[in-house]
Design a protein around this motif. Structure first.
Motif, mmCIF file in Angstrom:
data_model
loop_
_atom_site.group_PDB
_atom_site.id
_atom_site.type_symbol
_atom_site.label_atom_id
_atom_site.label_comp_id
_atom_site.label_asym_id
_atom_site.label_seq_id
_atom_site.Cartn_x
_atom_site.Cartn_y
_atom_site.Cartn_z
ATOM 1 N N UNK A 255 45.904 -22.902 111.363
ATOM 2 C CA UNK A 255 45.920 -24.375 111.324
ATOM 3 C C UNK A 255 46.613 -24.934 112.560
ATOM 4 N N UNK A 264 38.157 -26.739 114.556
ATOM 5 C CA UNK A 264 38.132 -26.973 113.122
ATOM 6 C C UNK A 264 37.960 -25.593 112.467
ATOM 7 N N UNK A 314 29.032 -31.261 100.907
ATOM 8 C CA UNK A 314 29.982 -32.371 100.877
ATOM 9 C C UNK A 314 31.381 -31.811 100.621
ATOM 10 N N UNK A 317 38.110 -33.985 100.963
ATOM 11 C CA UNK A 317 39.186 -33.703 101.915
ATOM 12 C C UNK A 317 40.523 -33.628 101.186
ATOM 13 N N UNK A 318 41.507 -33.050 101.862
ATOM 14 C CA UNK A 318 42.842 -32.938 101.279
ATOM 15 C C UNK A 318 43.391 -34.318 100.934
ATOM 16 N N UNK A 319 42.956 -35.338 101.671
ATOM 17 C CA UNK A 319 43.376 -36.723 101.412
ATOM 18 C C UNK A 319 42.706 -37.301 100.168
ATOM 19 N N UNK A 320 41.686 -36.617 99.670
ATOM 20 C CA UNK A 320 40.952 -37.143 98.512
ATOM 21 C C UNK A 320 39.675 -37.854 98.889
ATOM 22 N N UNK A 321 39.392 -37.974 100.200
ATOM 23 C CA UNK A 321 38.152 -38.616 100.637
ATOM 24 C C UNK A 321 36.982 -37.647 100.569
ATOM 25 N N UNK A 322 35.791 -38.159 100.835
ATOM 26 C CA UNK A 322 34.590 -37.320 100.850
ATOM 27 C C UNK A 322 33.934 -37.412 102.201
ATOM 28 N N UNK A 323 33.424 -36.287 102.687
ATOM 29 C CA UNK A 323 32.628 -36.360 103.905
ATOM 30 C C UNK A 323 31.613 -35.226 103.939
ATOM 31 N N UNK A 324 30.608 -35.429 104.782
ATOM 32 C CA UNK A 324 29.575 -34.424 104.960
ATOM 33 C C UNK A 324 30.098 -33.299 105.848
ATOM 34 N N UNK B 48 38.595 -37.084 107.638
ATOM 35 C CA UNK B 48 39.428 -37.079 106.435
ATOM 36 C C UNK B 48 38.772 -37.861 105.305
ATOM 37 N N UNK B 49 37.614 -38.466 105.573
ATOM 38 C CA UNK B 49 36.901 -39.193 104.529
ATOM 39 C C UNK B 49 37.605 -40.478 104.114
ATOM 40 N N UNK B 52 35.710 -43.413 102.472
ATOM 41 C CA UNK B 52 35.314 -43.322 101.065
ATOM 42 C C UNK B 52 36.450 -43.700 100.127
ATOM 43 N N UNK B 366 29.526 -36.468 109.754
ATOM 44 C CA UNK B 366 30.442 -36.525 108.613
ATOM 45 C C UNK B 366 30.031 -37.455 107.488
ATOM 46 N N UNK B 368 28.448 -39.140 104.374
ATOM 47 C CA UNK B 368 27.645 -38.648 103.249
ATOM 48 C C UNK B 368 26.506 -39.612 103.006
#
Lengths: 337, 368
Positions: A255, A264, A314, A317-324, B48-49, B52, B366, B368
């Motif tokens: 990390x 990444x 999908x 993320x650790x933050x709780x968000x979502x991403x592709x 980090x999304x 969303x 990134x 969605x």
């Protein structure tokens, strides 16, 4: 005394070639099929399906923390063959050597290949060497082809993930990529990370023996990393894959190095890890098997396959968000394997 | 090191900050559009999304803060022309890596390199000065792109080259200044923004005081934020609080790095070598006082002058490319007709898709 080096005549097929074969290759590659010194190896094969895989290794540097181009070539070949659930049986090896390579380095590589093959239980049955002029290759490239037998009734492929499968990862990601990057950057950037290069056929054997048809997909996330492999499987199988960042094991040193170098970990190469997609009901058992194996002790369930977003991955993320999560685009770090 | 990383990424603190943003958003009875100016913020937000996690009435749009994305087509074509021996001779072209794949009208530096041009990627202009020293018979041109974050180092490299008496080192000045661009955005009739998330790195140089006019004259709250996920959430939360309370001030959430006055020494070095000039931006046209040109006494270091680049042929921006609208925050990348069809990270048409910090590339990878 000056160091003994590989010369063009070592690859010319004459006296010098025989000498090289005798001194280096026959010393380490002692398989009876190879020792006959025919143009081909003859093997008795039981009936069934063959798993065949070919690959070429160009890693730079050729010696790195945790391995070298020789052990990497064996592990990479064994692992690719094993991802069909197969038992690797035999492999071929072709060397392209740049003139001037110290003989001692070639010997170190051959001995490391023999050791790796012994551990994996795969036979090196045929080999070839070509020497090219200085500058026509970079020290040494290795091409291999591996052969394995798929047990009857076992069907494992990137096309076979099903909705509701559990997604397992056999350990930390990014170790190989960072080990190579740090070896290449020299003392300016040194980490304690060593390559994870390892044979996975033993682990695969245990999973397949215990879970049989509940193992749907096995894949080793090498070039392109975990992200690229998951996107490939999602697209081959036509399912969506959901993974959780906080469940993906990554070493602190990896990390940290990623922060400094701008990488990444999801896209870094691994050489001793596998991704498995298994029926939901078999997931705990699969995790237990992985964790009790020396090459899976840090395994984790990192997500599941879903109906939504077929062909896509999908990430929560650790933050709780979502991403592709997309495939690797371009070359992050060339010549890692 | 991991201790510090984890502290700035603590999911518990993130949840609390998202809660604060939601509170402020519910007090705001209208949709608001916040612009993150900087490409590094854009990437961090996508990775980090964070989008969303935001309430529906809070929208983040990406601004013109990725130096590669805002480099004008004219400048690209002239920089690439240096790889032509008839123009640049046997030049060594030194560049930051992201510039390599940006398509000009006819070709890219990457293609030119494959054809044999000596294009070298570096992370510091001081490498280029060293190359000039090592090969005195060859011209070395550094492609000077970047905001106030990077341009002072390039100015320092010019000073060093002069000190060493190097006459084969030049810089192509395609620099951009951030404040004039924000002024131009706010003066444009078609731009509707409610506040700015200001970039940490540039602000280390500029100082927080540089944003005062945007708060006082244009009534837009500004928050300077760092690049960790919690920095960004904190910045958004401060912006929403100010908007809900009808305040428009400059606030600094990145106090660990940014002062009121900035790095005055670096800015003095920058202005010793360069002076502000009008300059074209990709998709935004010419913005007054937003570029940097060499001061008279440093004219010998100007690659444009040295190689007669103002007379090489230049093309126009590709048809259908909406980088301009995207950079102004008027259009989300997927609304561009070329997005993900003709224009992808593998085969980019517009500059916002090339740079890893471009908003189109981030959206493609990134979203969605």
């Amino acid at each position: 005394m000056s160091e003994e080096r590989i010369l063009l005549s070592h690859g010319a097929g004459g006296r010098k070639s025989s000498e090289l074969t005798r001194r280096i290759f026959l010393k380490y590659f002692k398989d009876p099929a190879l020792l006959r010194l025919d143009d081909m190896a003859l093997l008795d094969m039981p009936a069934g399906r063959l798993s065949i895989s070919t690959d070429t290794y160009t890693v730079d540097p050729i010696f790195f923390p945790g391995g070298d181009i020789g052990s990497l070539a064996v592990h990479g070949t064994v692992n690719d063959v094993a991802m069909a659930g197969a038992d690797p049986i035999a492999m071929s090896v072709g060397f392209i050597v740049e003139e001037g390579l110290p003989m001692s380095q070639l010997e170190r590589i051959a001995s490391s290949m023999a050791r790796a093959a012994r551990e994996a239980g795969v036979r090196i049955v045929t080999a070839d060497t070509k020497v090219v002029t200085k500058g026509a290759a970079d020290r040494i490239f290795i091409n291999t082809t591996g052969f394995g037998l798929v047990p009857e009734g076992i069907h494992i492929s990137g096309h076979l993930a099903r909705e509701g499968d559990a997604v397992l990862l056999s350990g930390t990601v990014g170790d190989h990529g960072i080990a190579i990057a740090s070896a290449r950057e020299g003392i300016a950037f040194r980490t304690t990370v060593t390559s994870d290069s390892a044979p996975l056929n033993g682990l695969v054997r245990q999973l397949v023996d215990a879970l049989g048809g509940d193992v749907h997909v096995l894949r080793d996330p090498t070039r392109g990393g975990l992200a690229t492999v998951l996107v490939e499987i999602a697209s081959q199988s036509g399912v969506g894959i959901r993974i959780r960042e906080s469940d993906i094991p990554v070493r602190d040193a990896v990390k940290g190095a990623c922060e400094l170098l701008g990488y990444d970990p999801l896209y870094l190469a691994n050489e001793g890890k596998l991704v498995a997609m298994v029926a939901q009901g078999a997931s705990e058992r699969a995790l237990e098997i992985m964790r009790s194996h020396r090459y899976g002790s840090e395994a984790a369930i990192i997500g599941e396959t879903v109906r939504d977003n077929p062909g896509k991955v999908v990430l929560k993320t650790a933050m709780g968000g979502r991403r592709l999560v997309d495939k690797l685009s371009g070359e992050m770090l060339p010549r890692i394997c | 090191m991991m201790k510090y990383l984890d502290e700035f990424r603590d999911p518990g603190v993130a949840t609390a900050l998202v809660g604060r943003i939601r509170d402020a958003a519910s007090r705001l009875d209208r949709p608001v559009k916040l612009m993150e100016i900087c490409g590094s913020h854009t990437v961090a937000i996508f990775r980090t999304g964070i989008k969303s996690l935001l309430p529906e009435n809070i929208t983040l749009v990406s601004g013109p803060g990725c130096p590669v994305c805002v480099t004008a087509m004219d400048d690209m074509d002239r920089m690439i022309a240096l790889a032509d021996p008839a123009v640049g001779g046997k030049s060594i072209i030194a560049t930051f890596g992201d510039m390599l794949r940006v398509p000009g009208t006819w070709t890219s530096l990457e293609s030119r390199r494959a054809e044999g041009a000596d294009v070298r990627v570096t992370t510091t202009p001081l490498d280029a000065v060293q190359w000039a020293r090592e090969e005195p018979g060859r011209p070395v041109v550094f492609l000077g792109v970047g905001f106030e974050t990077t341009s002072p180092t390039i100015a320092a490299s010019v000073l060093r080259a002069r000190q060493s008496g190097l006459d084969n080192f030049t810089v192509y000045p395609a620099f951009k200044l951030l404040p004039p661009a924000l002024t131009a955005l706010l003066e444009a009739p078609d731009v509707a923004l409610d506040g700015f998330l200001c970039p940490g790195h540039v602000s280390v140089m500029l100082g927080a005081a540089a944003y005062r006019p945007f708060a006082s004259r244009y009534g837009k709250p500004c928050v300077i934020a760092g690049f960790e996920p919690l920095d960004i959430l904190h910045g958004i939360s401060m912006l929403c609080d100010m908007l809900a309370d009808n305040l428009h001030e400059v606030r600094n959430s990145y106090g660990r790095a940014v002062t009121q006055q900035g790095n005055t020494k670096a800015m003095e070095t920058l202005m010793e070598v360069f002076e502000p000039c009008d300059t074209p931006w990709r998709g935004l046209g010419i913005i007054p006082g937003s570029g940097l040109s060499f001061r008279g006494e440093f004219a010998d270091f100007d690659a444009v002058r040295r190689f007669g680049l103002s007379s090489v042929p230049v093309g126009t921006e590709p048809a259908g490319c909406a980088c301009g609208q995207v950079l102004r925050g008027n259009m989300d990348p997927p609304q561009c007709p070329l997005f993900a069809s003709a224009c992808t990270p593998e085969s980019p048409v517009g500059s916002c898709m090339v740079s890893s910090e471009g908003s189109c590339a981030a959206w493609y990878r990134y979203s969605t």
